[in-house]
Write an enzyme that holds these catalytic residues in place. Structure first.
Site, PDB file in Angstrom:
ATOM      1  N   LEU A   1      36.773  42.448  42.752  1.00  0.00           N
ATOM      2  CA  LEU A   1      38.168  43.059  42.665  1.00  0.00           C
ATOM      3  C   LEU A   1      38.906  42.410  43.941  1.00  0.00           C
ATOM      4  O   LEU A   1      38.348  42.339  44.992  1.00  0.00           O
ATOM      5  CB  LEU A   1      38.166  44.494  42.840  1.00  0.00           C
ATOM      6  CG  LEU A   1      37.887  45.236  41.564  1.00  0.00           C
ATOM      7  CD1 LEU A   1      37.535  46.926  42.035  1.00  0.00           C
ATOM      8  CD2 LEU A   1      39.019  45.244  40.613  1.00  0.00           C
ATOM      9  N   SER A   2      40.008  41.973  43.673  1.00  0.00           N
ATOM     10  CA  SER A   2      40.980  41.531  44.817  1.00  0.00           C
ATOM     11  C   SER A   2      41.587  42.667  45.433  1.00  0.00           C
ATOM     12  O   SER A   2      41.222  43.762  45.168  1.00  0.00           O
ATOM     13  CB  SER A   2      42.055  40.688  44.219  1.00  0.00           C
ATOM     14  OG  SER A   2      41.486  39.335  43.713  1.00  0.00           O
ATOM     15  N   ALA A   3      41.933  42.357  46.587  1.00  0.00           N
ATOM     16  CA  ALA A   3      42.492  43.538  47.522  1.00  0.00           C
ATOM     17  C   ALA A   3      43.812  44.201  46.955  1.00  0.00           C
ATOM     18  O   ALA A   3      44.555  43.349  45.995  1.00  0.00           O
ATOM     19  CB  ALA A   3      43.138  43.119  49.032  1.00  0.00           C
TER      20      ALA A   3
END
Length: 362
Positions: free
Chosen positions: A63-65
């Site tokens: 998951l990206s930030a």
């Protein structure tokens, strides 16, 4: 990557922080972020980190930030009915938020390299549809995921209104990414260490805007060592909805309008809205530096006497807020799913009611 905003205690507080830092700027994007709890896309043992503004990776799951996803959502300028292609669709978190905006007549496709991640994304999508009240507050464009390398998409595929790539794109693949886009469409991707927005303004005319500095893992190149031939990725067909499905969408939309009219009528009769839960006051924090470390981004703040004074003021304000808060306001009542209640109250056979509710568990 991430660290641009402070951690939240829950999903709503994370969104509050993203709004305060101007990563979330429009109502549509805010609604989509609040509707889907980021923690639902974490493995159970890692959920304590779900509301931190940091990327998360476990095996192939990534998951990206939150600050990155919010910038992506804002840059895509999503509207109902558009077609969207997510390259490196991962857990499906972004695709599901996009689906809440696209609505029932949009197109929502994802390409993912790893089969185990596609299985994970399908499980999370199924959980959202069956259990989340947000599903009934929106008209949802359900994402479809296919396995394959996004650099091997069949050349006869349809073009899309919006395209996002969740991995670093090498300069030699820029034209390939652009070819996936319709005229008037928007492509968002990490290009040369910058999150980049490219708008196709004509058959061979483009406008490019650099959004912010990022550090993404690069796209994985196709591996032809086994047969020497490319394994083309065939995207899902753009299917026409059945008459039965169109009827369900229309009925649910009509019921929602009736619920809204009833709410407006009650408000017009002098009934007050129920008291809203008073959220903890947000502290303003000034970010001084950003540090890149092993492809993760961390925010570093340098304290000063003025910051200390502001913190003291914040603590005093929070203490006053706590004193003013009534015991009845400490725990808000759970939200009511008015659509579900209305459908269940209709004089219809149970199978038809359950069909209108998409056979959801809640």
């Amino acid at each position: 990557m991430g660290g641009a905003v402070s951690a939240g205690e829950d999903n709503d507080e994370l969104i509050d922080n993203l709004k305060e830092a101007q990563y979330i700027r429009t109502e549509l994007v805010e609604q989509a972020f609040r509707a889907i709890d980021r923690a639902d896309y974490y493995l159970e043992e890692f959920k304590d980190n779900a509301y931190k503004d940091l990327a998360w990776k476990h095996g192939n799951i990534h998951l990206s930030a939150p600050c990155i996803y919010s910038e992506v959502m804002e840059a895509l300028d999503l509207q109902p009915g558009l077609s969207f292609l997510n390259l490196g669709s991962g857990t499906g978190y972004l695709s599901s938020m996009v689906g809440l905006i696209l609505g029932p007549f949009g197109v929502n496709h994802g390409v993912e390299l790893h089969s185990d991640v596609i299985e994970y994304a399908k499980q999370k999508l199924d959980f959202f549809i069956k259990t989340s009240d947000s599903f009934d507050r929106f008209e949802f464009c359900e994402p479809s995921f296919v396995i394959g390398n996004c650099l091997e998409i069949s050349p006869d595929c349809t073009q899309y209104d919006r395209v996002y790539c969740g991995a670093g794109v090498q300069k030699e693949h820029e034209d390939y990414m652009k070819s996936l886009l319709k005229v008037g469409g928007i492509l968002v991707m990490p290009l040369e260490e910058k999150l980049t927005k490219i708008t196709r303004v004509g058959p061979s005319a483009w406008e490019t805007k650099k959004i912010l500095a990022v550090s993404f893992a690069p796209l994985i190149q196709p591996n032809h060592s086994d047969s020497g031939k490319s394994r083309l990725v065939h995207l899902p067909p753009v299917a026409v909805r059945s008459l039965q499905d169109l009827a369900r969408i229309a009925i649910r939309g009509t019921i929602k309008r009736i619920i809204q009219q009833e709410a407006l009528s009650r408000a017009g009769n002098g009934l007050k809205n129920p008291p809203r839960f008073k959220r903890r006051r947000l502290r303003r924090r000034r970010m001084e530096t950003i540090v890149f470390l092993d492809k993760e981004v961390f925010a570093s703040r340098i304290s000063s006497p003025s910051d200390d004074n502001n913190n003291s003021e914040d603590m005093e304000e929070e203490r006053q807020d706590e004193e003013e808060t009534k015991p009845s306001e400490l725990k808000p009542d759970p939200p009511v799913n008015f659509l579900r209640e209305k459908v269940l109250s209709l004089p219809l056979p149970d199978p038809l009611k359950y069909y209108l509710l998409y056979y959801r568990e809640k």
